[in-house]
Design an enzyme around this catalytic site. Structure first.
Site, PDB file in Angstrom:
ATOM      1  N   CYS A  85       3.562   1.208   5.207  1.00 26.33           N
ATOM      2  CA  CYS A  85       3.421   0.869   3.807  1.00 26.33           C
ATOM      3  C   CYS A  85       2.224   1.016   3.370  1.00 26.33           C
ATOM      4  O   CYS A  85       1.327   1.844   3.288  1.00 26.33           O
ATOM      5  CB  CYS A  85       4.550  -0.497   3.642  1.00 26.33           C
ATOM      6  SG  CYS A  85       5.273  -0.061   1.838  1.00 26.33           S
ATOM      7  N   HIS A 176       9.198  -0.388   6.015  1.00 20.46           N
ATOM      8  CA  HIS A 176       8.711  -1.523   6.808  1.00 20.46           C
ATOM      9  C   HIS A 176       9.857  -1.542   8.150  1.00 20.46           C
ATOM     10  O   HIS A 176      10.923  -2.170   8.008  1.00 20.46           O
ATOM     11  CB  HIS A 176       9.217  -2.751   6.099  1.00 20.46           C
ATOM     12  CG  HIS A 176       8.408  -2.988   4.947  1.00 20.46           C
ATOM     13  ND1 HIS A 176       7.293  -3.927   4.940  1.00 20.46           N
ATOM     14  CD2 HIS A 176       7.954  -2.518   3.705  1.00 20.46           C
ATOM     15  CE1 HIS A 176       6.444  -4.006   3.640  1.00 20.46           C
ATOM     16  NE2 HIS A 176       6.850  -2.797   3.191  1.00 20.46           N
ATOM     17  N   GLU A 178       9.691  -3.609  10.674  1.00 21.72           N
ATOM     18  CA  GLU A 178       9.807  -5.013  10.988  1.00 21.72           C
ATOM     19  C   GLU A 178      10.756  -5.723  10.569  1.00 21.72           C
ATOM     20  O   GLU A 178      10.949  -6.899  11.021  1.00 21.72           O
ATOM     21  CB  GLU A 178       8.242  -5.547  11.051  1.00 21.72           C
ATOM     22  CG  GLU A 178       7.775  -6.149   9.391  1.00 21.72           C
ATOM     23  CD  GLU A 178       7.499  -5.080   8.583  1.00 21.72           C
ATOM     24  OE1 GLU A 178       7.806  -4.115   8.808  1.00 21.72           O
ATOM     25  OE2 GLU A 178       7.271  -5.527   7.324  1.00 21.72           O
TER      26      GLU A 178
HETATM   27  N1  GLN Z   1       3.208  -0.900  -3.390  1.00 25.27           N
HETATM   28  C1  GLN Z   1       2.566  -1.348  -2.418  1.00 25.27           C
HETATM   29  C2  GLN Z   1       1.305  -0.877  -2.408  1.00 25.27           C
HETATM   30  O1  GLN Z   1       1.022   0.162  -3.284  1.00 25.27           O
HETATM   31  C3  GLN Z   1       2.890  -1.384  -0.918  1.00 25.27           C
HETATM   32  C4  GLN Z   1       4.103  -1.964  -0.796  1.00 25.27           C
HETATM   33  C5  GLN Z   1       4.458  -2.563   0.724  1.00 25.27           C
HETATM   34  O2  GLN Z   1       3.610  -2.386   1.472  1.00 25.27           O
HETATM   35  N2  GLN Z   1       5.737  -3.020   0.747  1.00 25.27           N
HETATM   36  O3  GLN Z   1       0.151  -1.204  -2.121  1.00 25.27           O
END
Ligand code: GLN
Length: 194
Positions: A85, A176, A178
């Site tokens: 992410c 994610h 995890e």
């Molecule tokens: N929207 C977040 C970003 O742009 C990432 C979100 C996340 O890691 N769950 O950094």
């Protein structure tokens, strides 16, 4: 004993540490997990994880602490690395946002928060290359992957867009892995390297 590092300047750390331990156990490996907040530890790790959180904050803190260069060198060393992410956003070649100093360890571009407001957070059963059954993927304000370089293999797509990739030793997911009990993505990244 393998030494695993989880970048812990910001983001979900404990859940990743637990997933690494579960994946290691399934693969018959013993592992110690360290939370990394300062420079000096990354070079001694055997595997490295950069979690989700907020990519602008993670990128700023990595630079302030001098960990950014260590992460780049770690990726170049060929040792296994998983970025998820916001971690994927920071690892990318271009996040199309000046506030994120990307590390270019994955030859992809990303679009932050790509799945729309009504889909801020959702779960999808994803077919992932290398896994026998669908993976329960939790997306939270997730990025989508845009351009994919020649050396990058797409492992999964959602809504026609790549959401999991591998480039040699580096695996990246927009979701994610995890947040459920399923540690197969951690296993794939760390203990089943090609
Ligand atoms: N929207 C977040 C970003 O742009 C990432 C979100 C996340 O890691 N769950 O950094």
């Amino acid at each position: 004993m393998l030494r695993a590092g989880v970048i812990a300047v910001q983001g979900d750390v404990a859940e990743h540490a637990a997933a690494i331990r579960r994946a290691a156990e399934r693969h018959g490996e013993s592992v110690s997990v360290e939370e990394i907040r300062t420079a000096g530890t990354v070079p001694d790790c055997d595997l490295l994880l950069m979690p989700g959180g907020e990519s602008t904050t993670i990128s700023r803190l990595l630079a302030e602490e001098g960990i950014d260069e260590e992460v780049r060198e770690f990726a170049a060393s060929g040792k296994p690395m998983l970025v998820t992410c916001a971690g994927l956003i920071v690892a990318s070649r271009d996040a199309k946002d000046d506030r994120v100093a990307t590390l270019s360890v994955l030859d992809v571009t990303v679009d932050r928060n790509a799945f729309g407001r009504q889909k801020d957070s959702f779960e999808a059963a994803l077919d992932v290359r290398g896994l026998d059954d669908p993976f329960p993927a939790v997306f939270i304000r997730a990025p989508a992957i845009g351009e994919v370089g020649d050396g990058v293999e797409v492992l999964a797509e959602f809504d026609g867009r790549p959401v999991a990739v591998r480039q040699d030793n580096v695996v990246g997911t927009a979701f994610h892995p995890e947040l459920t009990d399923d540690s197969r993505i951690h296993g794939l990244a760390f203990f089943e390297s090609d």
